[in-house]
Write an enzyme that holds these catalytic residues in place. Structure first.
Site, PDB file in Angstrom:
ATOM      1  N   HIS A 111     -38.054 -21.847  23.103  1.00 53.59           N
ATOM      2  CA  HIS A 111     -37.794 -23.158  23.203  1.00 53.59           C
ATOM      3  C   HIS A 111     -36.410 -23.277  23.845  1.00 53.59           C
ATOM      4  O   HIS A 111     -36.022 -23.929  24.979  1.00 53.59           O
ATOM      5  CB  HIS A 111     -37.976 -24.010  22.191  1.00 53.59           C
ATOM      6  N   ASP A 161     -36.062 -31.500  23.247  1.00 54.93           N
ATOM      7  CA  ASP A 161     -37.149 -30.649  22.908  1.00 54.93           C
ATOM      8  C   ASP A 161     -38.474 -31.419  22.872  1.00 54.93           C
ATOM      9  O   ASP A 161     -38.355 -32.560  22.332  1.00 54.93           O
ATOM     10  CB  ASP A 161     -37.101 -29.739  21.656  1.00 54.93           C
ATOM     11  N   SER A 192     -43.087 -12.414  20.514  1.00 55.75           N
ATOM     12  CA  SER A 192     -42.137 -12.089  19.420  1.00 55.75           C
ATOM     13  C   SER A 192     -42.743 -12.464  18.106  1.00 55.75           C
ATOM     14  O   SER A 192     -42.373 -11.912  17.138  1.00 55.75           O
ATOM     15  CB  SER A 192     -40.843 -13.094  19.534  1.00 55.75           C
ATOM     16  N   TRP A 238     -45.452   1.781  21.596  1.00 49.31           N
ATOM     17  CA  TRP A 238     -43.911   1.471  21.200  1.00 49.31           C
ATOM     18  C   TRP A 238     -43.801   0.578  19.980  1.00 49.31           C
ATOM     19  O   TRP A 238     -44.446  -0.489  20.079  1.00 49.31           O
ATOM     20  CB  TRP A 238     -43.192   0.972  22.250  1.00 49.31           C
ATOM     21  N   ALA A 297     -39.509  -4.433  23.002  1.00 44.71           N
ATOM     22  CA  ALA A 297     -39.356  -3.513  24.418  1.00 44.71           C
ATOM     23  C   ALA A 297     -38.967  -4.557  25.360  1.00 44.71           C
ATOM     24  O   ALA A 297     -39.008  -5.683  25.478  1.00 44.71           O
ATOM     25  CB  ALA A 297     -40.825  -3.187  24.684  1.00 44.71           C
ATOM     26  N   HIS A 334     -50.670 -12.166  24.707  1.00 47.00           N
ATOM     27  CA  HIS A 334     -51.200 -13.491  23.811  1.00 47.00           C
ATOM     28  C   HIS A 334     -51.023 -14.681  24.688  1.00 47.00           C
ATOM     29  O   HIS A 334     -51.502 -15.812  24.431  1.00 47.00           O
ATOM     30  CB  HIS A 334     -50.193 -13.538  22.889  1.00 47.00           C
ATOM     31  N   ASN A 354     -43.801 -18.357  28.774  1.00 42.50           N
ATOM     32  CA  ASN A 354     -42.730 -17.447  29.158  1.00 42.50           C
ATOM     33  C   ASN A 354     -43.177 -16.197  29.615  1.00 42.50           C
ATOM     34  O   ASN A 354     -42.947 -15.920  30.621  1.00 42.50           O
ATOM     35  CB  ASN A 354     -41.545 -17.395  28.163  1.00 42.50           C
ATOM     36  N   SER A 355     -44.189 -15.598  28.782  1.00 42.27           N
ATOM     37  CA  SER A 355     -44.770 -14.181  29.240  1.00 42.27           C
ATOM     38  C   SER A 355     -45.870 -14.339  30.504  1.00 42.27           C
ATOM     39  O   SER A 355     -45.524 -13.382  31.448  1.00 42.27           O
ATOM     40  CB  SER A 355     -45.598 -13.688  28.252  1.00 42.27           C
ATOM     41  N   GLU A 388     -43.367 -14.718  33.459  1.00 42.86           N
ATOM     42  CA  GLU A 388     -42.844 -13.352  33.708  1.00 42.86           C
ATOM     43  C   GLU A 388     -43.866 -12.586  34.535  1.00 42.86           C
ATOM     44  O   GLU A 388     -43.880 -11.710  35.578  1.00 42.86           O
ATOM     45  CB  GLU A 388     -42.245 -12.552  32.668  1.00 42.86           C
TER      46      GLU A 388
END
Length: 496
Positions: A18, A121, A287, A358, A362, A379, A383-384, A387
């Site tokens: 956030h 937010d 995370s 790993w 990462a 997941h 944001n992932s 990317e």
């Protein structure tokens, strides 16, 4: 004496997804304004997070941004006592933020300069009242999808129309701008109408409508359906929604995908350097993503059966998982994994050469940018997802919490950039080995028609993302210019 530049005052939730998404977005506003003769500064209102771990992360972000050279100031709000009786994570976050309302009002009123907007937010949306009382504009920052925004705006309508729990609905749930939504794809906070989390989300969706505008980390071309439904007034019939400014994808200032050539590569990158193009499936779960031992066994079996090369970021349980306690805001992070304890005996030896596990943090963005990556089991945090889309990597979404089930539905059904993965939501989002094996093969096999379509669509979305933010014609760049102009025109000295 020169008049000080008007301030963008930010109130983010403390989680990195956030805080950094909002800050990076408003840094773009700052730079866009400077390019158009509209000067801004940024003041970040820093709440003390409810846990020491989250507090350390926030302070690390503050130190990094303070050294950036940009006109960013930090105002630490007085501490408040967190609510002791919150029944759920989302309720806790919303209530804890709202307890800061008097301090936010004092901070904005005492700025001593014009304020372009109080940027809130999504969990702070009720503070539109604070902005109104001070006579300054308010903008809600949406760090999630346009689909989630459409659902939240529509949720008060659904609350009145749907008397039963969503899982009891006969058929699908109608969300404007989306294909018919299976109840199993509804976000976690709204699956139980008796929960305070659900009550808060209904309230938040209602308060979004009272903002001056909404800043969204998405693009018109990524989510045309939900964004058009909002603009056309279909989410809240009879009431015009605030203007939405889709300025994404916002990933990082400048969007630099390359590592510093003077530094040695991360071990994961060095391993990828030795793999063929588009040959590796990447598994990473954010995370806060981690799995119990039984699920780890299923994943190892699937990866062995599939025969594909893999890079798997495997994290261990948070310390609270063993003690039975947890952070009140749900922000407890996984620990570094003990591979000897978590992995079945012989797994690493049997997959040596074609797989890497790993056990700690990462560099996800750099990994997704690597040409050896051919697919991403994720997941599905937004944001992932952004990317992955930025780098044109197709996905197999494995939702775990928050709005990720809705994200997974959108990626598979609406965008077409992902292959489906059968997740048993009743068993804490458990996935059987055979199902993960099937999804990995579908994602990675050249002969898979399903995977081919996802790969082609992901490549299209890579181009869409990059053209959207391009100066001189990109839709998100144009939205950023409109937002900058609106902020410049709306700047006002706060009332005392």
């Amino acid at each position: 004496m020169a008049t000080p530049a008007p301030a963008l005052v930010l109130l983010p939730e403390w989680g990195s997804g956030h805080l950094m998404s909002m800050l990076e977005s408003c840094k773009r506003v700052l730079l866009a304004g400077a390019g158009g003769g509209r000067e801004f500064s940024i003041t970040l209102l820093v709440m003390r997070p409810p846990t020491d771990e989250a507090g350390s992360e926030v302070e690390a972000h503050v130190r990094r941004e303070a050294a950036s050279g940009l006109d960013i100031r930090f105002h630490r709000l007085p501490a408040v006592d967190p609510p002791a009786d919150a029944a759920g994570v989302e309720e806790f976050i919303a209530r804890y933020i709202h307890l800061h309302a008097p301090h936010v009002r004092d901070a904005v009123a005492g700025m001593g300069r014009p304020v372009s907007a109080l940027v809130l937010d999504m969990f702070a949306a009720p503070m539109v009242d604070v902005a109104r009382d001070l006579g300054v504009p308010s903008y809600v920052f949406m760090s999630s999808t346009g689909a989630m925004l459409a659902l939240m705006l529509h949720l008060p309508v659904l609350h009145d129309r749907v008397a039963v729990e969503f899982h009891e609905v006969d058929g699908e749930v109608d969300v404007p701008g989306l294909p018919p939504l299976p109840p199993a794809s509804m976000p976690c906070p709204v699956v139980d109408k008796k929960s305070p989390n659900y009550t808060w989300f209904v309230r938040l969706g209602d308060r979004f409508m009272d903002a001056t505008g909404i800043i969204a980390n998405t693009a018109d071309e990524l989510e045309p359906g939900p964004l058009a439904a909002i603009a056309d007034g279909r989410c809240v019939p009879g009431r015009a929604a605030p203007p939405v400014y889709p300025i994404g994808p916002v990933l990082s200032l400048g969007g630099n995908d390359k590592r510093d050539s003077s530094e040695p590569p991360h071990e994961c990158i060095a391993w990828l350097d030795g793999q063929p193009p588009a040959s590796v499936v990447f598994l990473c779960f954010g995370s806060m993503g981690w799995f119990e031992a039984a699920q780890v066994v299923e994943i190892t079996a699937a990866l062995e059966r599939s025969g594909h090369r893999f890079l798997w970021v495997l994290r261990g349980p948070p310390p609270a998982a063993e003690s039975g306690t947890g952070a009140p805001d749900g922000s407890e992070h996984p620990t570094d994994a003990n591979l000897d304890e978590l992995l079945p005996e012989g797994f690493l030896e049997r997959t040596k050469g074609r797989g890497m596990v790993w056990p700690t943090w990462a560099p996800q963005k750099e990994i997704l940018a690597h040409p050896a990556i051919g697919g991403f089991v994720t997941h599905g945090g937004w944001n992932s997802v952004l990317e992955s889309l930025w780098h044109g990597v197709p996905m197999a979404p494995w939702p775990l919490y928050a709005e990720q089930h809705l994200n997974a539905f959108e990626l598979v059904r609406d965008m077409g950039v992902a292959v489906p993965l059968g997740v048993d939501r009743e068993r804490d989002n458990f996935v059987e080995a055979a199902e993960l094996d099937r999804a990995v093969r579908s994602l990675m096999d050249d002969a898979s028609e399903e995977g081919k379509k996802a790969r082609e669509k992901a490549a299209e979305m890579k181009a869409v993302c990059r053209s959207a933010v391009a100066a001189g014609g990109g839709s998100s760049h144009a939205a950023l210019q409109r937002l900058s102009e609106a902020l410049h025109q709306g700047a006002a000295l706060p009332k005392k």
